[in-house]
Design an enzyme around this catalytic site. Structure first.
Site, PDB file in Angstrom:
ATOM      1  N   GLY A  38       0.807  -1.212   0.000  1.00 25.84           N
ATOM      2  CA  GLY A  38       0.000   0.000   0.000  1.00 25.84           C
ATOM      3  C   GLY A  38       0.837   1.258   0.000  1.00 25.84           C
ATOM      4  O   GLY A  38       0.567   2.206  -0.756  1.00 25.84           O
ATOM      5  N   GLU A  78      11.203   2.618   5.413  1.00 21.07           N
ATOM      6  CA  GLU A  78      10.921   1.204   5.716  1.00 21.07           C
ATOM      7  C   GLU A  78      12.063   0.675   6.580  1.00 21.07           C
ATOM      8  O   GLU A  78      13.226   0.738   6.176  1.00 21.07           O
ATOM      9  CB  GLU A  78      10.791   0.394   4.433  1.00 21.07           C
ATOM     10  N   THR A 102       4.940  -7.218   4.241  1.00 19.59           N
ATOM     11  CA  THR A 102       4.565  -8.580   4.634  1.00 19.59           C
ATOM     12  C   THR A 102       4.277  -9.460   3.430  1.00 19.59           C
ATOM     13  O   THR A 102       4.755 -10.596   3.348  1.00 19.59           O
ATOM     14  CB  THR A 102       3.334  -8.539   5.558  1.00 19.59           C
ATOM     15  N   CYS A 103       3.501  -8.962   2.474  1.00 15.11           N
ATOM     16  CA  CYS A 103       3.081  -9.789   1.345  1.00 15.11           C
ATOM     17  C   CYS A 103       4.273 -10.357   0.587  1.00 15.11           C
ATOM     18  O   CYS A 103       4.340 -11.548   0.306  1.00 15.11           O
ATOM     19  CB  CYS A 103       2.196  -8.981   0.404  1.00 15.11           C
ATOM     20  N   CYS A 110       2.121 -13.394   1.304  1.00 17.09           N
ATOM     21  CA  CYS A 110       1.469 -14.002   0.143  1.00 17.09           C
ATOM     22  C   CYS A 110       2.430 -14.697  -0.816  1.00 17.09           C
ATOM     23  O   CYS A 110       2.191 -15.824  -1.255  1.00 17.09           O
ATOM     24  CB  CYS A 110       0.702 -12.940  -0.648  1.00 17.09           C
ATOM     25  N   LYS A 120       4.472 -17.681   0.715  1.00 14.50           N
ATOM     26  CA  LYS A 120       3.455 -18.681   1.054  1.00 14.50           C
ATOM     27  C   LYS A 120       2.992 -19.432  -0.185  1.00 14.50           C
ATOM     28  O   LYS A 120       2.890 -20.664  -0.188  1.00 14.50           O
ATOM     29  CB  LYS A 120       2.288 -17.968   1.749  1.00 14.50           C
ATOM     30  N   TYR A 162      10.710  -3.597  -6.212  1.00 19.27           N
ATOM     31  CA  TYR A 162       9.913  -2.639  -5.449  1.00 19.27           C
ATOM     32  C   TYR A 162      10.702  -1.354  -5.201  1.00 19.27           C
ATOM     33  O   TYR A 162      10.218  -0.245  -5.442  1.00 19.27           O
ATOM     34  CB  TYR A 162       9.478  -3.257  -4.111  1.00 19.27           C
ATOM     35  N   TYR A 173      -6.986 -17.848   7.671  1.00 21.31           N
ATOM     36  CA  TYR A 173      -6.244 -18.087   6.432  1.00 21.31           C
ATOM     37  C   TYR A 173      -4.888 -18.750   6.702  1.00 21.31           C
ATOM     38  O   TYR A 173      -4.558 -19.785   6.125  1.00 21.31           O
ATOM     39  CB  TYR A 173      -5.932 -16.758   5.733  1.00 21.31           C
ATOM     40  N   ILE A 174      -4.090 -18.092   7.533  1.00 21.12           N
ATOM     41  CA  ILE A 174      -2.696 -18.515   7.714  1.00 21.12           C
ATOM     42  C   ILE A 174      -2.620 -19.907   8.308  1.00 21.12           C
ATOM     43  O   ILE A 174      -1.825 -20.750   7.876  1.00 21.12           O
ATOM     44  CB  ILE A 174      -1.940 -17.493   8.580  1.00 21.12           C
ATOM     45  N   GLU A 200      -3.796 -22.622   5.756  1.00 22.95           N
ATOM     46  CA  GLU A 200      -2.855 -22.708   4.635  1.00 22.95           C
ATOM     47  C   GLU A 200      -1.581 -23.423   5.044  1.00 22.95           C
ATOM     48  O   GLU A 200      -1.091 -24.309   4.317  1.00 22.95           O
ATOM     49  CB  GLU A 200      -2.548 -21.303   4.112  1.00 22.95           C
ATOM     50  N   ARG A 228     -13.920 -18.567  10.115  1.00 21.29           N
ATOM     51  CA  ARG A 228     -15.107 -17.817  10.525  1.00 21.29           C
ATOM     52  C   ARG A 228     -15.399 -16.716   9.504  1.00 21.29           C
ATOM     53  O   ARG A 228     -14.508 -16.005   9.067  1.00 21.29           O
ATOM     54  CB  ARG A 228     -14.874 -17.213  11.908  1.00 21.29           C
ATOM     55  N   THR A 233      -3.793  -7.736   0.591  1.00 24.43           N
ATOM     56  CA  THR A 233      -2.815  -6.935  -0.145  1.00 24.43           C
ATOM     57  C   THR A 233      -3.427  -6.129  -1.288  1.00 24.43           C
ATOM     58  O   THR A 233      -3.149  -4.927  -1.415  1.00 24.43           O
ATOM     59  CB  THR A 233      -1.691  -7.839  -0.670  1.00 24.43           C
ATOM     60  N   ALA A 254      -9.152 -15.556  -1.589  1.00 28.69           N
ATOM     61  CA  ALA A 254      -8.882 -16.987  -1.724  1.00 28.69           C
ATOM     62  C   ALA A 254      -8.087 -17.481  -0.524  1.00 28.69           C
ATOM     63  O   ALA A 254      -7.331 -16.724   0.091  1.00 28.69           O
ATOM     64  CB  ALA A 254      -8.108 -17.273  -3.003  1.00 28.69           C
ATOM     65  N   HIS A 269     -16.411 -26.397 -22.258  1.00 28.58           N
ATOM     66  CA  HIS A 269     -16.357 -27.813 -21.886  1.00 28.58           C
ATOM     67  C   HIS A 269     -15.138 -28.493 -22.498  1.00 28.58           C
ATOM     68  O   HIS A 269     -14.769 -28.190 -23.640  1.00 28.58           O
ATOM     69  CB  HIS A 269     -17.636 -28.500 -22.382  1.00 28.58           C
ATOM     70  N   GLU A 316     -17.254 -24.526 -15.872  1.00 34.12           N
ATOM     71  CA  GLU A 316     -18.509 -24.512 -16.622  1.00 34.12           C
ATOM     72  C   GLU A 316     -19.708 -24.767 -15.716  1.00 34.12           C
ATOM     73  O   GLU A 316     -20.846 -24.402 -16.041  1.00 34.12           O
ATOM     74  CB  GLU A 316     -18.481 -25.544 -17.747  1.00 34.12           C
TER      75      GLU A 316
END
Length: 454
Positions: free
Chosen positions: A16, A35, A42-43, A48, A51, A99, A179-180, A183, A206, A312, A342, A437, A442
């Site tokens: 961000g 920084e 983190t991502c 992310c 991972k 980055y 999530y963590i 995963e 949850r 993210t 996801a 198909h 589908e």
């Protein structure tokens, strides 16, 4: 009175903050970003990206096994943890350079240091320098929550340390149900580790649709992951060869490694918020308005530090919107209502829009369309794992309110479906779409019969 040193000072070099800095600089602003760890946040560094690389590694065990059903004869198969770590580190270093390089290419001043507010319109960095700015953006993200007061808490690792393990454990207990947690339980099980997932509630994930929650727990158990629900860790003691875990019900577990994945919290500690009068909420989150401005004029915050939607892509969108609003003369608010997400377990799941329960709570009269089936690949490989697809539809308008998928490529499917939901697609629009198909996706356009609970 002298002019400020910068038009914008960003605290935090994650997704961000970096996006905001780049876009603001593109509008002609004089920008600095601080920084204290590594650019990418983190991502990129410990979230992310690494991972997902671990997820890919863990799924090859399935591929080798399934190949036999398709006529392949596989020889000796070995996994080397050190190779995975080295290749992961190489990729993360490459992304980190990108980055930081992108920032410098836009003329942004990058500072490898910690920064904190020093009153309105100013920050102080670690070497003692006070830097002034017309606008300050806080984008420090979140941090892993830790067990604070149980005996032996120092023996527990978090998602920060898990990516740097020198050796792959033979046994692991993963604590948590978000999530963590799910995963990493899935990752380690796929790598051949004896895996236990322990959670203080009766179900994982949850807030997700109940069918997804139930389907994932069934699939994880079928893959050999021991699910210990309604249980909590109360102590960790060293024992020969590992650790002995004391549980709140009086039970004990032995393991080689304990991973705490009990949640994340906004990283607002020691940011000097009080020096400027920036208000925070109950969890330490920075309170912002719809344009990401805090309670102090000229001080903004985006991403997980605001505890809105902690993903993210959302932080990136918020950072971009902030720059458009403040420096681009294009006031922009971020819509958090239809964000696809996801969970990269195996099988993976993905969702966008309202769950069945959330739709009912919102007052909708709904129709449900649901399908469970074995993907074609699994019929020949012999794998029994099933796919789940579910649509939640507003009965009054026929608008699709939610799309939920459990199974291979769920994330790829839902990302595309999210476009349809963003455009307010109706179930009739799904029905009018010719199926591709053979594909699992589908099924989203061929479900015709409403599902009625038994």
């Amino acid at each position: 009175m002298s002019a400020p040193d910068f038009d914008l000072f960003v605290i935090g070099g994650g997704s961000g903050g970096v996006r905001a800095a780049r876009i603001a600089a593109g509008y002609g602003a004089k920008v600095a970003i601080a920084e204290c760890d590594r650019f990418g946040g983190t991502c990129v560094i410990r979230g992310c990206v690494p991972k997902k690389l671990f997820v890919y590694a863990s799924r090859f065990s399935d591929e080798f096994e399934d190949a036999r059903g398709f006529g392949w004869t596989t020889g000796e198969v070995r996994f080397d943890w050190a190779t995975l770590l080295a290749n992961k580190d190489r990729e993360i270093a490459r992304l980190e350079q990108i980055y930081e390089g992108n920032l410098k290419a836009k003329g942004v001043t990058t500072l490898a240091t910690r920064a904190r507010l020093d009153g309105p319109g100013a920050v102080r960095i670690a070497d003692g320098r006070r830097i002034t700015a017309r606008t300050i953006l806080i984008a420090t993200g979140g941090r892993a929550s830790r067990y604070g007061d149980i005996p032996g808490a120092a023996n527990i690792v978090t998602s920060n340390e898990i990516f740097e393990l020198k050796e792959l454990p033979k046994r692991i207990v993963v604590c948590g149900g978000g999530y963590i947690a799910v995963e990493f339980a899935s990752i380690f099980a796929g790598l051949g580790v004896d895996t236990t997932l322990m959670h203080r509630r009766d179900k994982v994930l949850r807030g997700f649709d109940e069918d997804l929650r139930d389907g994932l727990m069934e699939a994880l158990a079928a893959r050999g992951i021991r699910l210990v629900m309604n249980e909590a860790l109360v102590g960790v003691a060293e024992c020969p060869g590992g650790f002995n875990l004391a549980l709140h019900t009086g039970e004990t577990l032995e393991t080689d490694l304990v991973l705490s994945a009990i949640g994340r919290e906004p990283a607002t500690f020691d940011l000097g918020l009080e020096t400027a009068g920036v208000k925070t909420g109950a969890r330490g989150e920075i309170i912002v308005d719809s344009f990401s401005e805090t309670t102090v004029s000229g001080v903004y915050a985006v991403g997980d530090v605001t505890d809105r939607v902690n993903l993210t892509p959302v932080a990136i969108r918020e950072g971009h919107a902030f720059a458009d609003t403040v420096f681009g003369n294009k006031p922009t608010q971020v819509d958090h209502s239809l964000v696809a997400t996801a969970v990269f377990t195996t099988p993976e799941l993905a969702t966008v829009g309202l769950s069945e329960a959330a739709a009912r709570e919102a007052g909708y009269e709904i129709d449900l369309y649901k399908s469970r089936f074995r993907p074609l690949k699994n019929t020949v490989s012999g794998r029994n794992e099933r796919m789940l697809m579910k649509l939640v539809v507003d009965r009054a308008t026929d608008r699709v309110l939610g799309c939920h998928v459990l199974g291979p490529d769920a994330a790829e499917i839902v990302q595309t479906a999210a476009i349809a939901l963003q455009l307010a697609a109706r179930k009739a629009d799904f029905d009018a779409t010719v199926a591709l198909h053979p594909s699992v996706a589908e099924e989203l356009v061929t479900m015709r019969e409403k599902w009625v609970p038994a």
